[in-house]
Design a protein around this motif. Structure first.
Motif, short mmCIF file in Angstrom:
data_model
loop_
_atom_site.label_atom_id
_atom_site.label_comp_id
_atom_site.label_asym_id
_atom_site.label_seq_id
_atom_site.Cartn_x
_atom_site.Cartn_y
_atom_site.Cartn_z
N ALA A 1 6.55 7.91 -5.10
CA ALA A 1 7.51 6.99 -5.73
C ALA A 1 6.84 5.66 -6.01
O ALA A 1 6.07 5.14 -5.20
N ARG A 2 7.14 5.14 -7.19
CA ARG A 2 6.81 3.76 -7.51
C ARG A 2 8.07 2.94 -7.26
O ARG A 2 9.14 3.28 -7.79
N VAL A 3 7.95 1.89 -6.48
CA VAL A 3 9.13 1.16 -5.99
C VAL A 3 9.06 -0.29 -6.42
O VAL A 3 8.03 -0.95 -6.27
N LEU A 4 10.17 -0.78 -6.96
CA LEU A 4 10.25 -2.16 -7.43
C LEU A 4 11.53 -2.79 -6.93
O LEU A 4 12.60 -2.19 -6.99
N CYS A 5 11.39 -4.02 -6.43
CA CYS A 5 12.54 -4.79 -5.98
C CYS A 5 13.11 -5.56 -7.16
O CYS A 5 12.36 -6.23 -7.88
N LEU A 6 14.42 -5.49 -7.37
CA LEU A 6 15.05 -6.16 -8.50
C LEU A 6 15.30 -7.64 -8.22
O LEU A 6 16.25 -8.23 -8.73
N ALA A 7 14.44 -8.22 -7.42
CA ALA A 7 14.33 -9.66 -7.25
C ALA A 7 12.89 -9.98 -7.62
O ALA A 7 11.98 -9.72 -6.83
N PRO A 8 12.63 -10.48 -8.81
CA PRO A 8 11.26 -10.57 -9.32
C PRO A 8 10.33 -11.44 -8.49
O PRO A 8 9.13 -11.17 -8.41
N GLN A 9 10.86 -12.50 -7.87
CA GLN A 9 10.01 -13.42 -7.14
C GLN A 9 9.82 -12.93 -5.69
O GLN A 9 10.79 -12.63 -5.00
N ASN A 10 8.58 -12.86 -5.27
CA ASN A 10 8.22 -12.30 -3.97
C ASN A 10 8.60 -13.26 -2.84
O ASN A 10 8.25 -14.44 -2.89
N SER A 11 9.30 -12.75 -1.84
CA SER A 11 9.68 -13.56 -0.68
C SER A 11 9.91 -12.67 0.52
O SER A 11 10.33 -11.51 0.39
N ARG A 12 9.67 -13.23 1.71
CA ARG A 12 10.01 -12.50 2.93
C ARG A 12 11.51 -12.24 3.00
O ARG A 12 11.95 -11.29 3.64
N THR A 13 12.32 -13.11 2.39
CA THR A 13 13.77 -12.97 2.47
C THR A 13 14.32 -11.87 1.57
O THR A 13 15.47 -11.49 1.69
N SER A 14 13.51 -11.38 0.65
CA SER A 14 13.96 -10.31 -0.24
C SER A 14 12.96 -9.17 -0.21
O SER A 14 13.17 -8.15 0.46
N THR A 15 11.83 -9.36 -0.88
CA THR A 15 10.85 -8.29 -0.98
C THR A 15 10.40 -7.79 0.38
O THR A 15 10.29 -6.57 0.60
#
Length: 372
Positions: free
Chosen positions: A119-133
């Motif tokens: 699987a290729r996995v992408l978070c729908l929050a574009p900006q990288n952060s410990r709080t999201s990504t």
């Protein structure tokens, strides 16, 4: 994606925050957000009030209800984006939510049953952060184990097509605001705030046990950090890229500003500047109108439909300003192409036995925006 589909060996998984289906689920939903720690009743009731104002009801997600005929906006638009991506690339696309249905663990189990091997996995929050990504990655790998291999996109704030998608929406909104007011209206780009402690270097500390009271320094434990979080820089880089895309239609560096919105209603300080403070500064400078665009949100949800469309509009009106915003990306075809492009760019192969992934391959970079 159902088990009746042709068994895929490779698939796409999109990760999102999740949102409750009805008002009575708010307390359970917030416990998911806070890692099991209970929230004060007044906060639960305040958020129920906000969600009610954007149309959430006591019927199941408002399905069939006149106010929310297709369910909560975040869920509706995210699932639609996944369908559009699947149609574009001709590959199975799944959606997993960290804090509500469909949960990441349940979707991973479905993928396993469907025969997914990679699987290729992408978070729908574009900006990288410990709080999201970071939290999505942790939940994902806990569910995947050794079921299939994973390529994880840590962040895609620098994706050129993402800036183009936002610019397409902003150009229409800015042109209308300038024509209506017969003036040069400033643009205010925004992104969701995070607690100050999440973006600073820190000494490792143990996570509080599940069910513990909300700590004094915040409602959410995001894990330890050894270096500053890239999130605020990446948010401003996205805003700068959108502004650059609008230069051909006359936008200058003097026309736009940046602020953080939706600071938490529990816990210690969150990063700023805040939208209310920035609105006051713009009003003090003599502006009578402003156009907002959130650059970290890919679709409508409570932080847009309540925080901007209701709360910030009222605050701006009290300052003698008209506040409008760019339409959310929602079903933007350019956004779908941006997601596809990001999935083929920089990614990290995750090791299920590692606590943190290896650093991603270098991405394209943009000059950091210095605006406050």
């Amino acid at each position: 994606m159902s088990a009746e589909s042709t068994s895929p060996r490779s698939a796409i998984l999109l990760l999102a925050h999740g949102t409750p289906d009805k008002l009575s689920e708010m307390a359970e939903y917030l416990q998911r957000v806070t890692g099991g720690r209970p929230m004060p009743q007044e906060i639960i009731e305040e958020l129920q009030h906000r969600y009610a104002l954007i149309g959430l009801t006591e019927t199941k997600a408002g399905f069939g209800d006149d106010r929310l005929p297709v369910g909560p906006p975040l869920t509706h638009w995210t699932l639609l984006q996944a369908r559009m991506l699947g149609e574009l690339i001709g590959q199975p696309v799944y959606v997993g939510m960290r804090n509500w249905h469909p949960y990441i663990a349940d979707v991973v189990a479905q993928m396993r049953a469907d025969g997914v091997k990679h699987a290729r996995v992408l978070c729908l929050a574009p900006q990288n952060s410990r709080t999201s990504t970071g939290l999505y990655r942790r939940a994902l790998m806990a569910a995947v184990g050794d079921s299939f291999s994973v390529d994880f996109i840590s962040g895609w704030a620098d994706e050129p097509l993402l800036a183009q998608a936002f610019a397409e929406r902003m150009w229409a909104a800015w042109a209308e605001a300038c024509a209506t007011t017969e003036s040069r209206v400033p643009i205010l780009f925004t992104a969701h705030a995070v607690p100050c402690r999440t973006i600073m270097s820190s000494i490792p500390t143990p996570a509080p046990p599940p069910g513990a009271p909300v700590p004094a320094d915040g409602m959410q434990h995001y894990g330890t950090a050894q270096k500053p979080d890239p999130y605020p820089v990446e948010c401003k880089q996205t805003a700068a890229a959108i502004a650059a895309a609008l230069r051909p239609v006359g936008l200058t560096d003097d026309d736009w500003f940046f602020a953080f919105q939706s600071q938490g209603i529990a816990g210690a300080p969150w990063i700023g500047p805040t939208v209310p403070d920035t609105l006051k500064a713009l009003a003090d400078a003599g502006h009578k109108a402003v156009v907002l665009q959130p650059v970290g949100f890919l679709c409508d949800h409570v932080e847009i439909l309540y925080d901007i469309d209701i709360d910030f509009k009222q605050q701006a009106a009290a300052l003698g300003m008209q506040l409008s915003r760019a339409e959310s990306l929602n079903a933007s075809p350019t956004l779908i192409r941006a997601i596809d492009s990001a999935l083929h760019r920089h990614s990290t192969r995750l090791d299920p036995n590692a606590t943190e992934p290896a650093p991603p391959r270098p991405a394209h970079t943009r000059p950091a925006d210095t605006k406050a």
